[in-house]
Every structure is written in C-alpha cells, then in structure tokens.
Design an enzyme around this catalytic site. Structure first.
Site, PDB file in Angstrom:
ATOM      1  N   HIS A  53       0.843  -1.109   0.122  1.00 21.58           N
ATOM      2  CA  HIS A  53      -0.043   0.214   0.138  1.00 21.58           C
ATOM      3  C   HIS A  53       0.894   1.055  -0.106  1.00 21.58           C
ATOM      4  O   HIS A  53       1.919   0.959   0.468  1.00 21.58           O
ATOM      5  CB  HIS A  53      -0.906  -0.040   1.285  1.00 21.58           C
ATOM      6  CG  HIS A  53      -1.975  -0.930   1.174  1.00 21.58           C
ATOM      7  ND1 HIS A  53      -2.982  -0.991   2.075  1.00 21.58           N
ATOM      8  CD2 HIS A  53      -2.174  -2.253   0.643  1.00 21.58           C
ATOM      9  CE1 HIS A  53      -3.729  -2.100   1.865  1.00 21.58           C
ATOM     10  NE2 HIS A  53      -3.252  -2.639   0.826  1.00 21.58           N
ATOM     11  N   GLU A  55       1.005   3.702   1.879  1.00 20.06           N
ATOM     12  CA  GLU A  55       1.580   4.200   3.148  1.00 20.06           C
ATOM     13  C   GLU A  55       2.475   3.344   3.401  1.00 20.06           C
ATOM     14  O   GLU A  55       3.553   3.867   4.373  1.00 20.06           O
ATOM     15  CB  GLU A  55       0.475   4.044   4.251  1.00 20.06           C
ATOM     16  CG  GLU A  55      -0.686   4.984   4.028  1.00 20.06           C
ATOM     17  CD  GLU A  55      -2.116   4.092   3.388  1.00 20.06           C
ATOM     18  OE1 GLU A  55      -3.205   4.376   3.665  1.00 20.06           O
ATOM     19  OE2 GLU A  55      -1.749   3.379   2.456  1.00 20.06           O
ATOM     20  N   CYS A  83      -5.937   1.950   6.003  1.00 17.36           N
ATOM     21  CA  CYS A  83      -6.764   0.502   6.337  1.00 17.36           C
ATOM     22  C   CYS A  83      -6.034   0.109   7.675  1.00 17.36           C
ATOM     23  O   CYS A  83      -5.273   0.541   8.207  1.00 17.36           O
ATOM     24  CB  CYS A  83      -6.524  -0.461   5.392  1.00 17.36           C
ATOM     25  SG  CYS A  83      -4.800  -1.105   5.140  1.00 17.36           S
ATOM     26  N   CYS A  86      -2.179  -0.467   7.784  1.00 17.44           N
ATOM     27  CA  CYS A  86      -1.326   0.647   7.527  1.00 17.44           C
ATOM     28  C   CYS A  86      -1.528   1.376   8.767  1.00 17.44           C
ATOM     29  O   CYS A  86      -0.361   2.164   9.010  1.00 17.44           O
ATOM     30  CB  CYS A  86      -1.877   1.481   6.195  1.00 17.44           C
ATOM     31  SG  CYS A  86      -1.585   0.762   4.635  1.00 17.44           S
TER      32      CYS A  86
END
Length: 151
Positions: A53, A55, A83, A86
C-alpha cells in the site's frame, strides 16, 4: 509555524498509481523540518504484494532514510483513510500526524472498522486530520472503479 499541505503531492502519487492500473492511493511523508522524505503510490499488483500500500511503501522509504524504525515528528499525508494494516504500521512508526483525504467506510482502519488508533492496545495514537482534498481523492477512486465496472 505556517501550515503547508502536501495533499497535492499525495494526489499526484495516486494518479500515477491509477496510470499503473493500481488502486489510486498516494502517500507522502514529511519530516519535522518540512522536507518531503518519502512518497509512494499503491503497487500491490505490480509487486504481487498485498502489503504494498502507498502508506507502507512510504513508511519503508522514510524509515530507511532515517535509519530507524520510528519517525517521531513526521507527518503522513495520504489520499484515503488508512486501512487497519497501514494504521498499525503508522502507530508502530510513531508518526506524529496523519492527514488523509477520503474516508473509507468499507476498509478504513482509523475512523471506521478497527479504529486502530483508539484501540486500547495501540502503542501510539497520532493526531488525525481528515477530509483534506476529500473530493479530489474520492473522484479518483470513483473514476478508477467505474472504469473497471464498465470494462
């Protein structure tokens, strides 16, 4: 201290992710001195990695540059509510502030779902600022998923 938004840079990363056929999420990490130290867009498909992801990739880059697993005083700018995965990584890195655009009622882990930062087991709870450039962030996501449905 003057407030400077880095959402435009995060949006640029999200657009680049969409151009790579990735879900359009972008992230930027800014050091306490105001310098951008990392930026990334989603790369889960490209890297065949469900943890890639925006992040997480930005955290990895910023930590490598800092030579530490912790980033106190740093600010994360991201186009979509992180999420749970993260958010847990953000807490572990001791990020000072998370600024995000679009809310994610389905998969978010900050204001929705797991609400990682408010959980009793959270090691650290950063300051959270939400709704920054939310319209632009949502528009990117909607266009991306609409194109996939129409294909």
């Amino acid at each position: 201290m003057e407030f400077t938004s880095h959402m435009e840079a995060a949006l640029a990363e999200a657009r680049a992710a969409a151009d790579r056929d990735e879900v359009p999420v972008g992230a930027v990490i800014v050091a306490p001195d105001g310098q951008v130290v990392a930026q990334a867009g989603n790369r889960t498909r490209e890297l065949c990695d469900p943890t890639a992801h925006a992040e997480i990739l930005a955290l990895r880059e910023a930590c490598a540059k800092a030579g530490s697993e912790r980033l106190p005083g740093h600010v994360l700018w991201v186009t979509l509510e992180p999420c749970a995965m993260c958010a847990a990584a953000i807490a572990a890195a001791r990020i000072a502030r998370v600024c995000y655009g679009a809310a994610d009622p389905k998969s978010g882990g900050v204001a929705h779902g797991a609400r990682v930062f408010s959980h009793p087991q959270a090691h650290h709870a950063p300051e959270v600022v939400d709704g920054l450039a939310a319209d632009q962030s949502q528009a990117l996501l909607r266009a991306f998923f609409a194109a996939r449905r129409d294909a």
